[in-house]
Motif scaffolding. Structure first.
Motif, PDB file in Angstrom:
ATOM      1  N   SER A 133      43.425 -41.797  85.471  1.00  0.00           N
ATOM      2  CA  SER A 133      43.381 -41.034  86.082  1.00  0.00           C
ATOM      3  C   SER A 133      42.866 -40.769  87.449  1.00  0.00           C
ATOM      4  O   SER A 133      41.883 -41.544  87.269  1.00  0.00           O
ATOM      5  CB  SER A 133      43.706 -39.468  85.762  1.00  0.00           C
ATOM      6  N   GLY A 134      43.129 -40.898  88.221  1.00  0.00           N
ATOM      7  CA  GLY A 134      42.494 -40.668  89.896  1.00  0.00           C
ATOM      8  C   GLY A 134      43.148 -39.666  90.769  1.00  0.00           C
ATOM      9  O   GLY A 134      43.822 -39.116  90.684  1.00  0.00           O
ATOM     10  N   ILE A 135      42.041 -39.200  91.386  1.00  0.00           N
ATOM     11  CA  ILE A 135      42.640 -38.208  92.721  1.00  0.00           C
ATOM     12  C   ILE A 135      42.223 -38.738  94.169  1.00  0.00           C
ATOM     13  O   ILE A 135      41.214 -39.629  94.261  1.00  0.00           O
ATOM     14  CB  ILE A 135      41.977 -37.002  92.417  1.00  0.00           C
ATOM     15  N   GLU A 136      43.144 -39.133  94.563  1.00  0.00           N
ATOM     16  CA  GLU A 136      43.112 -39.667  95.903  1.00  0.00           C
ATOM     17  C   GLU A 136      42.581 -39.231  97.825  1.00  0.00           C
ATOM     18  O   GLU A 136      44.179 -38.497  96.852  1.00  0.00           O
ATOM     19  CB  GLU A 136      44.092 -41.002  96.144  1.00  0.00           C
ATOM     20  N   LEU A 137      42.483 -38.935  98.829  1.00  0.00           N
ATOM     21  CA  LEU A 137      42.388 -37.686  99.255  1.00  0.00           C
ATOM     22  C   LEU A 137      43.295 -38.254 100.183  1.00  0.00           C
ATOM     23  O   LEU A 137      44.241 -37.916 100.777  1.00  0.00           O
ATOM     24  CB  LEU A 137      40.802 -38.036 100.539  1.00  0.00           C
ATOM     25  N   ALA A 138      43.930 -39.538 100.262  1.00  0.00           N
ATOM     26  CA  ALA A 138      44.584 -40.687 100.980  1.00  0.00           C
ATOM     27  C   ALA A 138      46.184 -40.788 100.555  1.00  0.00           C
ATOM     28  O   ALA A 138      46.163 -41.172  99.343  1.00  0.00           O
ATOM     29  CB  ALA A 138      44.401 -41.585 101.942  1.00  0.00           C
ATOM     30  N   GLU A 187      40.640 -26.458  91.201  1.00  0.00           N
ATOM     31  CA  GLU A 187      40.806 -26.008  89.757  1.00  0.00           C
ATOM     32  C   GLU A 187      42.256 -26.035  88.932  1.00  0.00           C
ATOM     33  O   GLU A 187      42.354 -26.701  88.232  1.00  0.00           O
ATOM     34  CB  GLU A 187      41.068 -24.513  89.916  1.00  0.00           C
ATOM     35  N   THR A 188      43.073 -26.564  90.214  1.00  0.00           N
ATOM     36  CA  THR A 188      44.631 -26.419  89.203  1.00  0.00           C
ATOM     37  C   THR A 188      44.380 -27.482  89.627  1.00  0.00           C
ATOM     38  O   THR A 188      45.749 -28.314  88.179  1.00  0.00           O
ATOM     39  CB  THR A 188      45.174 -25.738  90.819  1.00  0.00           C
ATOM     40  N   LEU A 189      44.394 -28.600  89.764  1.00  0.00           N
ATOM     41  CA  LEU A 189      44.596 -30.560  89.747  1.00  0.00           C
ATOM     42  C   LEU A 189      43.699 -30.541  88.817  1.00  0.00           C
ATOM     43  O   LEU A 189      43.895 -30.881  87.805  1.00  0.00           O
ATOM     44  CB  LEU A 189      44.155 -31.364  90.583  1.00  0.00           C
ATOM     45  N   LEU A 190      42.664 -30.264  88.667  1.00  0.00           N
ATOM     46  CA  LEU A 190      41.880 -30.562  87.069  1.00  0.00           C
ATOM     47  C   LEU A 190      42.808 -30.220  85.957  1.00  0.00           C
ATOM     48  O   LEU A 190      42.523 -30.549  84.902  1.00  0.00           O
ATOM     49  CB  LEU A 190      40.481 -30.353  87.008  1.00  0.00           C
ATOM     50  N   GLY A 191      43.181 -28.970  86.058  1.00  0.00           N
ATOM     51  CA  GLY A 191      43.672 -28.552  84.759  1.00  0.00           C
ATOM     52  C   GLY A 191      44.403 -28.905  84.661  1.00  0.00           C
ATOM     53  O   GLY A 191      45.087 -29.199  83.551  1.00  0.00           O
ATOM     54  N   ARG A 192      45.630 -30.031  85.288  1.00  0.00           N
ATOM     55  CA  ARG A 192      46.729 -30.754  84.771  1.00  0.00           C
ATOM     56  C   ARG A 192      45.964 -31.863  84.401  1.00  0.00           C
ATOM     57  O   ARG A 192      46.466 -32.859  83.560  1.00  0.00           O
ATOM     58  CB  ARG A 192      47.661 -30.733  86.387  1.00  0.00           C
ATOM     59  N   ILE A 250      31.009 -31.215  92.774  1.00  0.00           N
ATOM     60  CA  ILE A 250      30.752 -32.110  91.650  1.00  0.00           C
ATOM     61  C   ILE A 250      30.721 -30.735  90.599  1.00  0.00           C
ATOM     62  O   ILE A 250      30.624 -30.803  89.816  1.00  0.00           O
ATOM     63  CB  ILE A 250      29.465 -32.393  92.163  1.00  0.00           C
ATOM     64  N   ALA A 251      30.580 -29.732  91.199  1.00  0.00           N
ATOM     65  CA  ALA A 251      30.491 -28.693  89.756  1.00  0.00           C
ATOM     66  C   ALA A 251      31.650 -28.424  88.969  1.00  0.00           C
ATOM     67  O   ALA A 251      31.037 -28.184  87.774  1.00  0.00           O
ATOM     68  CB  ALA A 251      29.639 -27.172  90.805  1.00  0.00           C
ATOM     69  N   LEU A 252      32.291 -28.079  90.198  1.00  0.00           N
ATOM     70  CA  LEU A 252      33.681 -28.626  88.884  1.00  0.00           C
ATOM     71  C   LEU A 252      34.491 -29.446  88.084  1.00  0.00           C
ATOM     72  O   LEU A 252      34.849 -29.648  86.760  1.00  0.00           O
ATOM     73  CB  LEU A 252      34.660 -27.831  90.365  1.00  0.00           C
ATOM     74  N   LEU A 253      33.423 -30.544  88.382  1.00  0.00           N
ATOM     75  CA  LEU A 253      33.996 -31.478  87.693  1.00  0.00           C
ATOM     76  C   LEU A 253      33.046 -31.766  86.781  1.00  0.00           C
ATOM     77  O   LEU A 253      33.384 -31.887  85.201  1.00  0.00           O
ATOM     78  CB  LEU A 253      33.454 -33.146  88.431  1.00  0.00           C
ATOM     79  N   VAL A 254      32.101 -31.146  86.490  1.00  0.00           N
ATOM     80  CA  VAL A 254      31.062 -31.201  85.393  1.00  0.00           C
ATOM     81  C   VAL A 254      31.941 -29.964  84.884  1.00  0.00           C
ATOM     82  O   VAL A 254      31.715 -30.013  83.316  1.00  0.00           O
ATOM     83  CB  VAL A 254      29.116 -30.794  85.727  1.00  0.00           C
ATOM     84  N   ASN A 255      31.790 -29.147  84.982  1.00  0.00           N
ATOM     85  CA  ASN A 255      32.907 -28.215  84.089  1.00  0.00           C
ATOM     86  C   ASN A 255      34.173 -28.415  83.543  1.00  0.00           C
ATOM     87  O   ASN A 255      34.847 -27.886  82.147  1.00  0.00           O
ATOM     88  CB  ASN A 255      33.056 -26.607  84.768  1.00  0.00           C
ATOM     89  N   HIS A 256      34.525 -29.080  84.139  1.00  0.00           N
ATOM     90  CA  HIS A 256      35.217 -30.103  83.246  1.00  0.00           C
ATOM     91  C   HIS A 256      35.494 -31.672  83.050  1.00  0.00           C
ATOM     92  O   HIS A 256      36.251 -32.101  81.819  1.00  0.00           O
ATOM     93  CB  HIS A 256      36.881 -30.844  84.398  1.00  0.00           C
ATOM     94  N   LEU A 257      33.729 -31.747  81.981  1.00  0.00           N
ATOM     95  CA  LEU A 257      33.902 -32.310  81.445  1.00  0.00           C
ATOM     96  C   LEU A 257      33.978 -32.290  79.779  1.00  0.00           C
ATOM     97  O   LEU A 257      33.493 -31.313  79.271  1.00  0.00           O
ATOM     98  CB  LEU A 257      32.160 -32.815  81.517  1.00  0.00           C
ATOM     99  N   ASP A 258      33.960 -33.405  79.136  1.00  0.00           N
ATOM    100  CA  ASP A 258      33.889 -33.253  77.674  1.00  0.00           C
ATOM    101  C   ASP A 258      33.334 -33.058  77.065  1.00  0.00           C
ATOM    102  O   ASP A 258      31.441 -33.586  77.798  1.00  0.00           O
ATOM    103  CB  ASP A 258      34.703 -34.252  76.785  1.00  0.00           C
ATOM    104  N   PRO A 259      32.865 -32.363  75.251  1.00  0.00           N
ATOM    105  CA  PRO A 259      30.944 -31.507  75.060  1.00  0.00           C
ATOM    106  C   PRO A 259      30.966 -33.813  75.269  1.00  0.00           C
ATOM    107  O   PRO A 259      30.959 -34.245  74.573  1.00  0.00           O
ATOM    108  CB  PRO A 259      30.937 -31.323  73.920  1.00  0.00           C
ATOM    109  N   GLY A 260      29.904 -33.560  76.325  1.00  0.00           N
ATOM    110  CA  GLY A 260      28.888 -35.001  75.523  1.00  0.00           C
ATOM    111  C   GLY A 260      29.075 -35.356  77.200  1.00  0.00           C
ATOM    112  O   GLY A 260      28.294 -37.599  76.771  1.00  0.00           O
ATOM    113  N   GLY A 261      29.700 -35.366  78.154  1.00  0.00           N
ATOM    114  CA  GLY A 261      30.868 -36.584  79.094  1.00  0.00           C
ATOM    115  C   GLY A 261      29.972 -36.250  80.134  1.00  0.00           C
ATOM    116  O   GLY A 261      28.708 -35.598  79.876  1.00  0.00           O
TER     117      GLY A 261
END
Length: 84
Positions: A17-22, A43-48, A71-82
């Motif tokens: 999956s991806g997130i694009e600004l444009a 948080e909303t988009l990463l929650g989806r 970047i901190a938000l992305l790290v919080n949404h990583l699987d364990p060991g990701g």
């Protein structure tokens, strides 16, 4: 276009999956069959998307609202060991 190329290559081996600004670039990705959201990683988009094993942030760090917080938000949404 770079996101589309990267995701097309990666989807041969992974569920991607991806997130694009444009908006136009995100729409182009969706038309080619990719699961791409438009906007900032928040948080909303990463929650989806749920947790993921890996994130790749491609170019345009300066376009992120607050790069360090994103970047901190992305790290919080990583699987364990990701990794990011």
């Amino acid at each position: 276009m770079r996101l589309r190329f990267f995701l097309h290559e990666a989807k041969r081996f992974f569920d991607v999956s991806g997130i694009e600004l444009a908006k136009d670039a995100a729409e182009h990705c969706r038309r080619s069959g990719l699961n791409v959201f438009t906007g900032q990683a928040d948080e909303t988009l990463l929650g989806r998307l749920g947790t993921n094993r890996r994130y790749r942030v491609a170019r345009r760090y300066r376009a992120l609202a607050i790069p360090r917080d994103t970047i901190a938000l992305l790290v919080n949404h990583l699987d364990p060991g990701g990794s990011s």
